[in-house]
Each structure stands twice: as C-alpha cells, then as structure tokens.
Design a protein around this motif. Structure first.
Motif, PDB file in Angstrom:
ATOM      1  N   LEU A   1     -26.576 -10.827  34.144  1.00  0.00           N
ATOM      2  CA  LEU A   1     -26.987  -9.983  35.277  1.00  0.00           C
ATOM      3  C   LEU A   1     -26.654 -10.628  36.610  1.00  0.00           C
ATOM      4  O   LEU A   1     -26.327  -9.966  37.574  1.00  0.00           O
ATOM      5  N   LEU A   2     -26.735 -11.953  36.642  1.00  0.00           N
ATOM      6  CA  LEU A   2     -26.478 -12.642  37.918  1.00  0.00           C
ATOM      7  C   LEU A   2     -24.987 -12.806  38.212  1.00  0.00           C
ATOM      8  O   LEU A   2     -24.613 -13.066  39.335  1.00  0.00           O
ATOM      9  N   THR A   3     -24.092 -12.666  37.203  1.00  0.00           N
ATOM     10  CA  THR A   3     -22.659 -12.845  37.432  1.00  0.00           C
ATOM     11  C   THR A   3     -22.092 -11.602  38.116  1.00  0.00           C
ATOM     12  O   THR A   3     -22.253 -10.489  37.610  1.00  0.00           O
ATOM     13  N   PRO A   4     -21.452 -11.800  39.292  1.00  0.00           N
ATOM     14  CA  PRO A   4     -20.890 -10.630  39.984  1.00  0.00           C
ATOM     15  C   PRO A   4     -19.640 -10.136  39.255  1.00  0.00           C
ATOM     16  O   PRO A   4     -19.011 -10.890  38.511  1.00  0.00           O
ATOM     17  N   LYS A   5     -19.279  -8.860  39.492  1.00  0.00           N
ATOM     18  CA  LYS A   5     -18.075  -8.289  38.882  1.00  0.00           C
ATOM     19  C   LYS A   5     -17.231  -7.601  39.948  1.00  0.00           C
ATOM     20  O   LYS A   5     -17.762  -7.043  40.900  1.00  0.00           O
ATOM     21  N   ILE A   6     -15.914  -7.705  39.785  1.00  0.00           N
ATOM     22  CA  ILE A   6     -15.006  -6.993  40.712  1.00  0.00           C
ATOM     23  C   ILE A   6     -14.142  -6.058  39.888  1.00  0.00           C
ATOM     24  O   ILE A   6     -13.566  -6.476  38.869  1.00  0.00           O
ATOM     25  N   GLU A   7     -14.073  -4.844  40.334  1.00  0.00           N
ATOM     26  CA  GLU A   7     -13.119  -3.904  39.720  1.00  0.00           C
ATOM     27  C   GLU A   7     -12.061  -3.576  40.763  1.00  0.00           C
ATOM     28  O   GLU A   7     -12.374  -3.276  41.907  1.00  0.00           O
ATOM     29  N   ILE A   8     -10.804  -3.672  40.345  1.00  0.00           N
ATOM     30  CA  ILE A   8      -9.700  -3.367  41.268  1.00  0.00           C
ATOM     31  C   ILE A   8      -9.039  -2.077  40.806  1.00  0.00           C
ATOM     32  O   ILE A   8      -8.795  -1.895  39.607  1.00  0.00           O
ATOM     33  N   GLU A   9      -8.822  -1.204  41.770  1.00  0.00           N
ATOM     34  CA  GLU A   9      -8.282   0.123  41.429  1.00  0.00           C
ATOM     35  C   GLU A   9      -6.936   0.032  40.702  1.00  0.00           C
ATOM     36  O   GLU A   9      -6.697   0.699  39.713  1.00  0.00           O
ATOM     37  N   LYS A  10      -6.041  -0.813  41.244  1.00  0.00           N
ATOM     38  CA  LYS A  10      -4.716  -0.963  40.617  1.00  0.00           C
ATOM     39  C   LYS A  10      -4.409  -2.441  40.558  1.00  0.00           C
ATOM     40  O   LYS A  10      -4.626  -3.164  41.534  1.00  0.00           O
ATOM     41  N   LYS A  11      -3.873  -2.888  39.410  1.00  0.00           N
ATOM     42  CA  LYS A  11      -3.521  -4.302  39.327  1.00  0.00           C
ATOM     43  C   LYS A  11      -2.144  -4.544  39.918  1.00  0.00           C
ATOM     44  O   LYS A  11      -1.771  -5.673  40.222  1.00  0.00           O
ATOM     45  N   LYS A  12      -1.380  -3.457  40.036  1.00  0.00           N
ATOM     46  CA  LYS A  12      -0.012  -3.585  40.539  1.00  0.00           C
ATOM     47  C   LYS A  12       0.278  -2.388  41.445  1.00  0.00           C
ATOM     48  O   LYS A  12      -0.040  -1.249  41.082  1.00  0.00           O
ATOM     49  N   ALA A  13       0.840  -2.646  42.622  1.00  0.00           N
ATOM     50  CA  ALA A  13       1.191  -1.526  43.509  1.00  0.00           C
ATOM     51  C   ALA A  13       2.572  -1.803  44.100  1.00  0.00           C
ATOM     52  O   ALA A  13       2.878  -2.938  44.459  1.00  0.00           O
ATOM     53  N   THR A  14       3.393  -0.745  44.156  1.00  0.00           N
ATOM     54  CA  THR A  14       4.763  -0.908  44.653  1.00  0.00           C
ATOM     55  C   THR A  14       4.949  -0.078  45.920  1.00  0.00           C
ATOM     56  O   THR A  14       4.507   1.064  45.995  1.00  0.00           O
ATOM     57  N   PHE A  15       5.600  -0.681  46.892  1.00  0.00           N
ATOM     58  CA  PHE A  15       5.857   0.015  48.165  1.00  0.00           C
ATOM     59  C   PHE A  15       7.316  -0.159  48.555  1.00  0.00           C
ATOM     60  O   PHE A  15       7.897  -1.202  48.277  1.00  0.00           O
ATOM     61  N   ASN A  16       7.858   0.856  49.220  1.00  0.00           N
ATOM     62  CA  ASN A  16       9.170   0.649  49.810  1.00  0.00           C
ATOM     63  C   ASN A  16       8.970  -0.165  51.090  1.00  0.00           C
ATOM     64  O   ASN A  16       7.917  -0.093  51.719  1.00  0.00           O
ATOM     65  N   TYR A  17      10.005  -0.914  51.463  1.00  0.00           N
ATOM     66  CA  TYR A  17       9.815  -1.846  52.586  1.00  0.00           C
ATOM     67  C   TYR A  17       9.466  -1.159  53.894  1.00  0.00           C
ATOM     68  O   TYR A  17       8.893  -1.747  54.790  1.00  0.00           O
ATOM     69  N   ASP A  18       9.827   0.134  53.986  1.00  0.00           N
ATOM     70  CA  ASP A  18       9.510   0.804  55.252  1.00  0.00           C
ATOM     71  C   ASP A  18       8.169   1.530  55.192  1.00  0.00           C
ATOM     72  O   ASP A  18       7.809   2.216  56.141  1.00  0.00           O
ATOM     73  N   GLU A  19       7.463   1.344  54.104  1.00  0.00           N
ATOM     74  CA  GLU A  19       6.153   2.002  54.012  1.00  0.00           C
ATOM     75  C   GLU A  19       5.057   1.060  54.487  1.00  0.00           C
ATOM     76  O   GLU A  19       5.231  -0.163  54.480  1.00  0.00           O
ATOM     77  N   LYS A  20       3.939   1.664  54.817  1.00  0.00           N
ATOM     78  CA  LYS A  20       2.798   0.828  55.180  1.00  0.00           C
ATOM     79  C   LYS A  20       2.129   0.374  53.885  1.00  0.00           C
ATOM     80  O   LYS A  20       1.901   1.174  52.978  1.00  0.00           O
ATOM     81  N   VAL A  21       1.849  -0.923  53.801  1.00  0.00           N
ATOM     82  CA  VAL A  21       1.239  -1.464  52.578  1.00  0.00           C
ATOM     83  C   VAL A  21      -0.280  -1.306  52.653  1.00  0.00           C
ATOM     84  O   VAL A  21      -0.893  -1.650  53.660  1.00  0.00           O
TER      85      VAL A  21
END
Ligand code: ZN
Length: 477
Positions: free
Chosen positions: A38-58
């Motif tokens: 119960l005391l151990t915190p947990k993190i959930e990440i929506e995506k483990k991998k995300a790809t962007f084109n260089y001209d996109e906002k990350v």
C-alpha cells in the motif's frame, strides 16, 4: 513408562508453541507485505513509446501516479533529454517518491524525418540537344527540409536518352527525378533584318537592300533566300521575303515592306489636325468619336503613358489616323542634353508604338517644336544638330503653322476656335497644333466647330503621312 509419557507431553507442548509462532509470523508477514504494498507508489504511463516528426511539437506521454489509493501526480518528477526538431531517440524519466519508497519508469520518444528531399532541375524536363553535340548538364539543386542543401549528394545516372537524379537524406528518404534528352534540332534559324522592316522609297529612286543576319542554334553557314522585287517606277507596297532553312529542315521567314511613294504632295488648302501629348482617358476617346462622326482623319503625336492607355493608341491606328512620335519622356532636360539622349528617347517611343500598332513610323514632332529655345539651357546648338540629324536618319518632322494655344494654357473653346480659324490659309497646307492631354476640354469642345468651319470653307482634312510636305520652324538653338 512415566518418563516416556513426560517426554510426549513435552513434545506436544513444543509443537503447539511452534505452530503458534508460525501463525504469528505468517500473519505479521502478510501484514507487512500489505502495508508495504500500500505504501509503494505506482506510475502508469499512457504510452511507453511515442513518435513525432521533427517539425511537430513533442508532447511527453501522460502519466498517472498513486499510492494508498490516493492520486499523487504532483509528486512525480519528469526528466527528459528530448531535443525538439532534432532527429533521434530520447528517454523520458518519471520518478515518484512516497514514504520511503521510490519508483521509476521510462518512456521512449522517437523524433523522425519522414519527409522526402526534393530535386529541382534547372531548365526543362525535356531537353533538345543538337544532333552533333553532347548533352551538357544544365544543373540542378537538391534540398531537404531537415538536412538543408543536398545538392552535393545528388547521384546522376545516364541511361541512353534519360538522365536520372537521385538524392537521399540523412533519414534515408529518397527522391528520384529524371529528364529526357532528345538529340534533335527543332529550333528555327533566326533572321534579323538590318534596317527597318518598312522602308519608304521615293518614286524612281533605287532600292538598296539593307541586308540581314541569320543565326541558328545548331548549324553554321545557313543560306538565306531573298525573294520579291521592288518596282521603284510604280507607287505601291512591295514585299520582300527572307527565308532560311537549317540542316534539320526548320524553316523561318521574315518580311520587309518597301513602300514606293510619289514625290511630296503639296497640300494647299489642306488642314492637318495634330494632337500632341496624348493619349488620355478623358479626351482622346471623345476626339476619336468626333473625327469618326465627321469622317476625317488626324494625326496623334503620342508620348509614353501608362500601358493601360495603349488601347487608345491602337484605336487611333485602327480607326485610320496617323500615329506619330512625340517623345517617350517629354522631359526637356533629358532629351535636349545630348543627341544620344534625344535618339534613345525617340527610339523608345518608336518601339512602343510599333509594339502596339505593328508598324514603325518615321513621322515625328520635337517636344517644344524645332524652334524651341528651352533646349539652349541644356545643350547650346542641339536643335540645329537634331533637325538635320533626324532628316538624315529618314525621319520626317513636323512643326506647325496654326497654333490653337492650348499648350500655352488657353482653355476657352471660343478662343481656341478663333485661334485656329484666324490662322488658316487656303494658299498653303495648314498643320494645326492641338493637344489631347488629360482634361483638355477647351480643345475638345472647340473641335467640332473647327471641323465644321473647315468643311464649310472648302478645306480638306487629312492625316500626315510620309508624303506630306514637312512644315518646319527655323531652329533657334
Ligand atoms: Zn508636347
């Protein structure tokens, strides 16, 4: 026996103790485990991998952290080495601490370049090369939105009559283009006439061919056939045709017209209405209407205006009037500073009129007239020089012997009318100076009455042609 019984009891007691201890231990372990869990915190990440084109906002993948059934998003520390707009793999590091526990997670951010580079060919995609020559690269450039200029990286492959150009960018996106090479000559030879394409020849004079030049993209020594004859003994227009054919059978021809004219006519009792400084939107169309209504022809000494007024010059010409040359700039200081300036200005308006009407004219009027004195300020003696030069070059210049004085500022139609009719004479030709510059309503409003007066008094109205006897002032400079 008694001893054995005692031992058995002892063993039983011990067993009981161990069982109890085990239970206690197990319970406490479960309890500790649950407590730790119960005391151990947990993190959930929506995506483990995300790809962007260089001209996109990350955007960094969203996360959600909790402990003890409580949201603790605010406790999450996010670190990342992402370089926006730079191709590469980057990690985002999420860390959360709760009580004495700490948990970490990673997400991968890929920045990629999926856009193709581009090759821009100089010249056409279809290139024609003379049959006897070899193709020489016309040139090209290559660029990539990410890598910038890639011209040096272009690979060229020659495949018979096709040339391939290929380029690859740093992300392995490729672009290929090609051009076709035709070993054919489909360009005509170019004939350039020396002298004018319209020549005036006085009756019984000898026609002398001014000559021509010919050039071809592939072949040298092109022959030019000249056909047509000029009968200088008969008034009329004669056509001379120049034809050139190259080794690939491309033919071109140009024409020159020779107009045999009778000796100068004497225009006694003739009125030549002349309008300087036009055309103008407000006056010229109305003058043309009046002339049309009266069935007479006049002469317009034009200057350069905005090209939007070219249609009026065209209209003057197509309605049968004489379009003659006044000046391109009408700037006294410029044109009368030197003989070269004068002719450069004159040729500019001559070329402009030719472009509009298709005919070169040699009929001119000096700004200010041949007798002007303003030119003294800029070049003493220039009018004596120019009046003789223009004649030597085949121009016919016309001053005037009737002045309506609108050039001097007269705007009253009655005065303009009087100025004209008071100076007309039956014993000579009458060249009337008027202007069709913008808003010159005085002259416009006097015009119909002037024409009516002329007709009623037996004058004839004509336009100035190359046959018209020139009216000159005596040069004053
Ligand atoms: Zn003028």
């Amino acid at each position: 026996m008694k001893e054995i019984k005692k031992k058995k009891i002892k063993i039983k007691k011990k067993k009981k103790f161990y069982t109890l201890a085990t239970i206690v231990l197990l319970i406490s372990m479960v309890f500790t485990f649950c407590f730790c869990y119960l005391l151990t915190p947990k993190i959930e990440i929506e995506k483990k991998k995300a790809t962007f084109n260089y001209d996109e906002k990350v955007t960094i993948p969203k996360y959600h952290a909790y402990a003890m059934n409580k949201e603790i998003d605010k406790k999450v520390k996010v670190k990342s080495d992402v370089k926006e707009h730079e191709v590469g793999n980057y990690f985002v590091h999420y860390q959360v601490k709760y009580s004495f526990f700490s948990v970490e997670k990673l997400a991968l951010i890929k920045i990629v370049d999926k856009k193709k580079p581009e090759i821009i060919l100089k010249g056409s995609k279809d290139v024609y090369v003379c049959p006897s020559e070899e193709y020489e690269e016309i040139g090209f450039s290559a660029k990539d939105e990410y890598d910038g200029d890639l011209t040096d990286k272009v690979l060229i492959k020659n495949d018979k009559d096709k040339i391939y150009y290929k380029v690859e960018d740093s992300s392995h996106n490729t672009f290929v283009t090609s051009r076709n090479v035709y070993y054919e000559d489909n360009e005509k030879p170019v004939i350039t006439l020396k002298g004018s394409n319209k020549i005036y020849l006085y009756l019984n004079n000898t026609y002398q061919e001014p000559g021509f030049d010919v050039k071809d993209n592939c072949d040298k020594n092109i022959e030019v056939k000249v056909s047509g004859t000029v009968n200088a003994k008969k008034v009329g227009t004669y056509k001379i045709t120049y034809t050139a054919t190259d080794n690939s059978n491309n033919t071109s021809s140009v024409e020159r017209y020779v107009e045999v004219i009778s000796n100068q006519e004497s225009g006694k009792g003739i009125i030549y209405l002349t309008f300087d400084d036009g055309p103008s939107n407000s006056i010229t169309p109305k003058i043309l209407e009046i002339l049309k209504k009266k069935g007479i022809y006049a002469t317009f000494f034009v200057i350069n205006h905005d090209d939007s007024l070219n249609y009026l010059i065209k209209r003057e010409y197509t309605e049968g009037h004489s379009v003659a040359l006044h000046s391109y700039t009408h700037n006294y200081q410029y044109i009368y500073s030197s003989v070269d300036n004068y002719f450069s200005d004159l040729n500019k308006i001559r070329d402009k009129v030719y472009k509009i009407t298709g005919e070169y004219t040699n009929i001119i009027r000096f700004p200010g007239g041949g007798s002007n004195t303003i030119s003294k300020k800029y070049q003493p003696g220039i009018m004596s020089q120019l009046t003789s030069d223009v004649s030597n070059k085949g121009f016919h210049y016309f001053d005037w012997n009737v002045d309506c004085e609108d050039g001097a500022g007269v705007r009253d139609p009655n005065r303009i009318y009087q100025n004209v009719i008071g100076s007309l004479s039956k014993s000579r030709e009458n060249v009337v100076l008027m202007h069709d510059f913008e808003n010159n309503y005085g002259t416009l409003n006097a015009l119909e009455n002037i024409i009516d007066y002329g007709i009623q008094n037996g004058y004839q109205f004509r336009k100035i042609t190359m046959n018209t006897e020139e009216v000159h002032h005596r040069p004053n400079n």
